[in-house]
Design an enzyme around this catalytic site. Sequence first.
Site, short mmCIF file in Angstrom:
data_model
loop_
_atom_site.label_atom_id
_atom_site.label_comp_id
_atom_site.label_asym_id
_atom_site.label_seq_id
_atom_site.Cartn_x
_atom_site.Cartn_y
_atom_site.Cartn_z
N THR A 84 3.83 -4.42 -4.02
CA THR A 84 3.67 -4.07 -5.50
C THR A 84 5.03 -3.59 -5.79
O THR A 84 5.48 -3.89 -6.94
CB THR A 84 2.72 -2.82 -5.44
OG1 THR A 84 1.67 -3.03 -4.76
CG2 THR A 84 2.07 -2.86 -7.19
N HIS A 146 -4.11 -2.63 -9.87
CA HIS A 146 -4.85 -3.04 -8.47
C HIS A 146 -5.99 -3.69 -8.68
O HIS A 146 -7.07 -3.94 -7.73
CB HIS A 146 -4.74 -1.79 -7.67
CG HIS A 146 -3.61 -1.54 -6.90
ND1 HIS A 146 -2.60 -2.46 -6.45
CD2 HIS A 146 -3.35 -0.11 -6.48
CE1 HIS A 146 -1.52 -1.76 -5.83
NE2 HIS A 146 -1.98 -0.36 -5.70
#
Length: 338
Positions: A84, A146
């Site tokens: 990420t 997420h």
Amino acid sequence: MGITKILENQPNTRSPAELDEVTQECRELLITLPKERGWRTSNIYLYQKFWCQPKEIEAIISMQKHYIAEDSDIIVSTIPKSGTTWLKALCFAVANRCLYAGHNTTHPLLTFNSHMLVPFLEYKLFANQEIPDMSRLPRPHLVGTHVPVGALPDSVRESQCKIVYMVRNPFDTFVSIWHFMSKLRPDSMGPLSFQEVFDMYCRGTIGFGPYWDHMLGYWHESLRNPNKVLFLRYEEMKENAGFHLRKLANFLGFPFSAEEEEDGVVDEIIKMCSFEQMKELDVNKKGKGAIVDFENKNLFRKGVVGDWMNHFSPEMVERLSKIMEEKLAGSGLSFKIN
Ligand code: PAP
């Protein structure tokens, strides 16, 4: 009632501390949801078929209600620990490069963690009962999440906004999660063993899991709608960053010009966003709070492919391989682990 009786009753009557942090409405919802043991909070809850901590659920509900995606928005999505921090840096560098061309020493990615430049919908923008005024953020809006694709609000599907998803092989993702958990689990909750965390992982009862549903959701969406969802792999980005960065830039609608190619802009971005460079930045060595309240240095460990080999027993390899085979069967998605 005697004092012994009161003390005896306490563990059953007191709700876990994390419930004090969410609204009454959210507490009422949580009571109705299946729950499992958590790692930063006593419990995680199954909300819309994925597992989350109470504060995350509260923020996700708010995001689902209030986030109206615009056509130019870019959503960076991952399962935790799949790259990420890296993907956010790459997307920010690509989408904003005309603003910072030639800013070799003053580029925002040299002083800010990428999570500060591409804030999470559920940890920053819609967290803590806040509703941000998105119109005040610079465009294109670059946001992170997420949450599984099915949990994104309708406006994401209905608008022309783009979703960039990065997946990482589940073996390395697990090892990364394990190290992260070991460092950040509150002492008051007691330790979790490697085997216990592996078991949680295999059962899918881990933040935003089951991860196979998460990756399959974005995978199918990227096949159905390749102009909407770009599906990238951590390992491929590591192996041939230039090729995949160009693909990312084309997908986002910011292709590299011949002049930029000649000037080496692609290599500059790859270098600026590399693990080695980002890890050494002051903000990432000493800063904190880029996502929530932990130190940013916890987002940088090894940044390599294949570290799982240093951690997995043959039984673990067999168990996780079987799960992946079974869950991903027929999808066309698979992972090379050798
Ligand atoms: P998040 O989901 O909590 O935001 P995320 O960035 O996905 O975390 O995961 C951190 C992992 O990415 C770490 O992997 P490791 O534990 O296997 O080392 C971290 O080292 C790695 N990482 C962070 N920045 C980069 C980067 N620039 N390039 C490659 N890997 C990176």
